[in-house]
Design an enzyme around this catalytic site. Structure first.
Site, PDB file in Angstrom:
ATOM      1  N   SER A  77       0.832  -1.205   0.000  1.00 58.46           N
ATOM      2  CA  SER A  77       0.000   0.000   0.000  1.00 58.46           C
ATOM      3  C   SER A  77       0.867   1.257   0.000  1.00 58.46           C
ATOM      4  CB  SER A  77      -0.931   0.009   1.212  1.00 58.46           C
ATOM      5  OG  SER A  77      -0.192  -0.146   2.412  1.00 58.46           O
TER       6      SER A  77
ATOM      7  N   THR B 147     -38.766  27.791 -11.165  1.00 56.21           N
ATOM      8  CA  THR B 147     -39.085  26.417 -10.777  1.00 56.21           C
ATOM      9  C   THR B 147     -39.264  25.670 -12.088  1.00 56.21           C
ATOM     10  OG1 THR B 147     -41.470  26.767 -10.752  1.00 56.21           O
ATOM     11  CG2 THR B 147     -40.316  27.153  -8.664  1.00 56.21           C
ATOM     12  N   HIS B 148     -38.906  24.407 -12.128  1.00 54.91           N
ATOM     13  CA  HIS B 148     -38.934  23.629 -13.376  1.00 54.91           C
ATOM     14  C   HIS B 148     -38.113  24.312 -14.473  1.00 54.91           C
ATOM     15  CE1 HIS B 148     -42.483  21.490 -11.634  1.00 54.91           C
ATOM     16  NE2 HIS B 148     -42.742  22.701 -11.170  1.00 54.91           N
TER      17      HIS B 148
ATOM     18  N   SER C 101     -11.463  27.463 -26.796  1.00 60.96           N
ATOM     19  CA  SER C 101     -11.547  26.268 -27.621  1.00 60.96           C
ATOM     20  C   SER C 101     -10.372  26.268 -28.593  1.00 60.96           C
ATOM     21  CB  SER C 101     -12.867  26.268 -28.394  1.00 60.96           C
ATOM     22  OG  SER C 101     -12.739  25.504 -29.577  1.00 60.96           O
TER      23      SER C 101
ATOM     24  N   LYS D 256     -14.926  31.005 -28.500  1.00 59.82           N
ATOM     25  CA  LYS D 256     -15.405  30.358 -27.276  1.00 59.82           C
ATOM     26  C   LYS D 256     -14.709  30.828 -25.997  1.00 59.82           C
ATOM     27  CE  LYS D 256     -17.847  27.128 -26.768  1.00 59.82           C
ATOM     28  NZ  LYS D 256     -17.710  25.734 -27.182  1.00 59.82           N
TER      29      LYS D 256
ATOM     30  N   ASN E 116     -15.177  29.171 -22.249  1.00 58.18           N
ATOM     31  CA  ASN E 116     -15.928  28.086 -21.613  1.00 58.18           C
ATOM     32  C   ASN E 116     -15.890  28.151 -20.085  1.00 58.18           C
ATOM     33  OD1 ASN E 116     -16.533  26.997 -24.142  1.00 58.18           O
ATOM     34  ND2 ASN E 116     -14.603  25.856 -24.180  1.00 58.18           N
TER      35      ASN E 116
ATOM     36  N   GLU F 209     -18.204  23.485 -14.951  1.00 58.43           N
ATOM     37  CA  GLU F 209     -18.455  22.156 -15.527  1.00 58.43           C
ATOM     38  C   GLU F 209     -17.743  21.070 -14.730  1.00 58.43           C
ATOM     39  OE1 GLU F 209     -18.539  22.293 -20.144  1.00 58.43           O
ATOM     40  OE2 GLU F 209     -17.369  24.010 -19.469  1.00 58.43           O
TER      41      GLU F 209
ATOM     42  N   TYR G  41      -9.979  -6.702  11.724  1.00 59.11           N
ATOM     43  CA  TYR G  41      -9.263  -6.185  10.554  1.00 59.11           C
ATOM     44  C   TYR G  41      -9.236  -7.227   9.443  1.00 59.11           C
ATOM     45  CZ  TYR G  41      -5.721  -4.347   7.431  1.00 59.11           C
ATOM     46  OH  TYR G  41      -5.078  -3.890   6.302  1.00 59.11           O
TER      47      TYR G  41
ATOM     48  N   GLN H 232      -7.516  -2.137   3.396  1.00 53.65           N
ATOM     49  CA  GLN H 232      -6.463  -1.328   2.809  1.00 53.65           C
ATOM     50  C   GLN H 232      -7.027  -0.491   1.645  1.00 53.65           C
ATOM     51  OE1 GLN H 232      -2.321  -2.790   2.682  1.00 53.65           O
ATOM     52  NE2 GLN H 232      -2.664  -2.977   0.473  1.00 53.65           N
TER      53      GLN H 232
ATOM     54  N   LYS I 126      -8.184   3.747   1.402  1.00 50.94           N
ATOM     55  CA  LYS I 126      -7.394   4.987   1.336  1.00 50.94           C
ATOM     56  C   LYS I 126      -7.473   5.781   0.046  1.00 50.94           C
ATOM     57  CE  LYS I 126      -4.306   2.925   4.585  1.00 50.94           C
ATOM     58  NZ  LYS I 126      -5.157   1.693   4.528  1.00 50.94           N
TER      59      LYS I 126
END
Ligand code: ARG
Length: 452
Positions: A23, A154-155, A276, A282, A284, A289, A316, A321, A324
Site C-alpha cells: 500500500s 421552478t422547473h 476552444s 469560445k 468556456n 463544468e 481487521y 487497505q 485509502k
C-alpha cells in the site's frame, strides 16, 4: 524484503504479489500522521516504564528529527510494504536495534486506524476553513448585488422574481450545513483506536488516555475489535463530502446556464475560463463544468468504501487497505473545487440589466396580480383561475400582463389595483421571513455574517 515479520517466512514474496499487496504507493501520504502516532506511543511506553525511559527518549528524538528531515526534503521515505514499515525501517537505520522497541503493545491494525483518523481530522479542519472562505465570498457578492433582481425559477421556467443576493445566499446555507455536518462527524473521527493491538487489546499496562491526550483525541475507542475494524468515520466523512459535491455541482450547473448566450446573466473573468482549440469565439465555464463533473467520482468513492466494508467479518481484514485511495482522492477533489468556485464567483460580472430585463414580459408577476385580487376578498383559488385566463388571453394576443390597462383590470374586479407592476415591486412584496424583500435579505445577510 519482509522487514517486519521475516522470521515467519523462508522465501521472498513473489513480485506480482508484492505489487498487489503493497500500500506504500498511496499510504506514504500518511507519513506525518504515522510519525506523530509513534511519537505519542513511544512517549507513553516510556512514561509507563513498559520500555526504558532512555529508549523512549532515543526513539522520540529520532522520530522528531526524521519528521523534520522528511518535511524539509533532506530525507526520502524508502519504498516499502506500507508507510508504517517504511518509517520503522528509517528509525532502525537511524538508531539501530532499539527502534524495535517502538512496536511494543501495538499492531499495524490499530496504527493504521489511528493514522487515518488523524488524516481525516486534518482534512475536516482544512475543508471547513475552505468552506468558510467560500461562504465569505458569497456574502460579499450578495451584499454587492443586493439591488440586482433576476427571475427565480421552478422547473427551470421563470416563476417569480427574486434578488440575486437571495439566490446566492441559498448556497451559503447549503455550505453552512456542510460545515455543521463535518463538525459533527469530527467528534466521532476524533477517538483513539491505538492501544487496541491487533484486535484484542494488549497485556501491557498501557495508558490509552495519555496517548489520546498527546494526539488531541477527545476520547478512546471503547472496544478493541470495533476500533481496528471501524471505518464508519471514513464513510461519514465521504458522505459529507458527497453532499458538498452535490451543492458545488448544482452551483456549477447554474453558472453554466447563466454563462450561456441564452441566459447571459454572468460574464466569467478570463482568469477562470478557457477557450476552444478550434472555435475562436469560445470562452468556456470549465470550473463550473468540473464542479458538476467531479461530483461523480466523490459519490463513487463513498459507494466503493460502503461496498468494501459491508460484508467483512470482525475485525481487521486486508480489504480495508482499499479505504485509502478513494478517500484521498475525495479530499483532493473537494479541496480543489472549493477555492476554484469561490474565485469564479468573486471575479464574475453579473449582467444586472439583462437579469432585470429577463423579468419583464414573462408573466412572473402573475402571482402578484392574483394576490391583489385576494386583497379584495376574492378567494385565492378563484383569483388564480382569473389570472390564469388573463395570461392565456395575453399569450393569444401577444401582450404581457404588465400591459393590461386599468379598465381591463377593473373589468375583472372593480376594486382591484395593481399600481407597481415591475419586478422590483414584486420582490419587495415577498417580505415574509426568509423572503426576497431587501429588508429580509439584509436580515439574512446579517445572520450569515454572524456565522463566519
Ligand atoms: N497497509 C495496511 C492497511 O492499510 C496496514 C495494516 C496492515 N495490517 C495487517 N495485519 N497486515 O490496511
Amino acid at each position: 524484503m519482509r522487514t517486519l515479520y521475516s522470521g515467519r517466512f523462508e522465501v521472498e514474496l513473489k513480485e506480482a504479489i508484492r505489487r498487489l499487496n503493497d500500500s506504500f504507493p498511496f499510504d506514504r501520504r500518511l507519513w506525518q500522521e504515522d510519525i506523530d502516532g509513534s511519537i505519542a506511543h513511544a512517549t507513553m511506553l516510556g512514561e509507563t516504564e513498559i520500555i526504558r525511559s532512555e529508549d523512549s527518549l532515543k526513539i522520540v528524538e529520532a522520530l522528531k528529527s526524521l519528521k523534520a528531515d522528511l518535511a524539509s526534503g533532506r530525507a526520502q521515505v524508502p519504498d516499502s510494504e506500507d508507510i508504517h514499515t517504511a518509517i520503522e525501517q528509517m528509525l532502525k537505520a537511524s538508531i539501530g536495534e532499539v527502534a524495535g522497541k517502538l512496536h511494543t503493545a501495538r499492531s499495524r491494525n490499530d496504527q493504521v486506524a489511528t493514522d487515518l483518523r488523524l488524516h481525516v481530522r486534518a482534512a475536516i479542519d482544512h475543508i471547513q476553513s475552505q468552506i468558510k472562505a467560500f461562504q465569505k465570498t458569497i456574502t460579499d457578492v450578495a451584499e454587492r448585488e443586493i439591488d440586482t433582481v433576476m427571475p427565480g425559477y421552478t422547473h427551470l421556467q421563470r416563476a417569480q422574481p427574486v434578488r440575486l443576493s437571495h439566490h446566492l445566499l441559498a448556497y451559503f446555507w447549503m455550505l453552512e450545513r456542510d460545515r455543521e455536518r463535518l463538525q459533527d462527524a469530527r467528534k466521532r473521527v476524533n477517538q483513539l483506536p491505538l492501544g487496541s493491538g491487533a484486535l484484542a487489546g494488549t497485556g501491557f499496562n498501557i495508558n490509552r488516555r495519555r496517548v489520546a491526550e498527546l494526539l488531541g483525541f477527545e476520547g478512546v475507542c471503547p472496544n478493541s475489535l470495533d476500533a481496528v475494524s471501524d471505518r464508519d468515520f471514513a464513510l461519514e466523512f465521504l458522505s459529507s463530502l458527497s453532499i458538498i459535491a452535490v451543492h458545488l455541482s448544482r452551483l456549477g450547473e447554474e453558472i453554466v446556464l447563466w454563462n450561456s448566450r441564452e441566459f447571459g446573466f454572468i460574464d466569467l473573468d478570463d482568469s477562470v475560463a478557457t477557450g476552444s482549440s478550434m472555435m475562436p469565439q469560445k470562452k468556456n465555464p470549465d470550473v463550473a463544468e468540473l464542479a458538476r463533473g467531479k461530483a461523480g467520482r466523490v459519490f463513487g468513492h463513498l459507494m466503493a468504501l460502503l461496498t468494501t466494508v459491508k460484508g467483512l467479518p470482525l475485525s481487521y481484514n486486508k480489504d480495508m487497505q482499499e479505504d485509502k485511495e478513494g478517500l484521498f482522492d475525495a479530499i483532493d477533489t473537494i479541496s480543489l473545487l472549493l477555492p476554484a468556485l469561490s474565485e469564479t464567483l468573486s471575479t464574475a460580472k453579473f449582467q444586472r440589466e439583462r437579469m432585470e430585463q429577463a423579468c419583464h414580459g414573462d408573466f412572473s408577476t402573475a402571482t402578484d396580480l392574483a394576490d391583489a385580487l385576494v386583497r379584495q376578498g376574492v378567494p385565492f383559488r378563484e383569483a388564480h383561475s382569473i389570472v390564469a385566463k388573463l395570461v392565456r388571453s395575453c399569450l393569444e394576443s401577444g401582450r404581457v400582463l404588465e400591459d393590461l390597462t386599468d379598465d381591463e383590470l377593473k373589468a375583472i374586479n372593480p376594486a382591484v389595483t395593481w399600481p407597481e407592476r415591475n419586478a422590483l415591486a414584486s420582490v419587495e412584496q415577498r417580505d415574509s421571513q426568509g423572503g426576497s424583500s431587501k429588508q429580509r435579505v439584509q436580515e439574512q445577510l446579517a445572520e450569515a455574517r454572524k456565522r463566519l
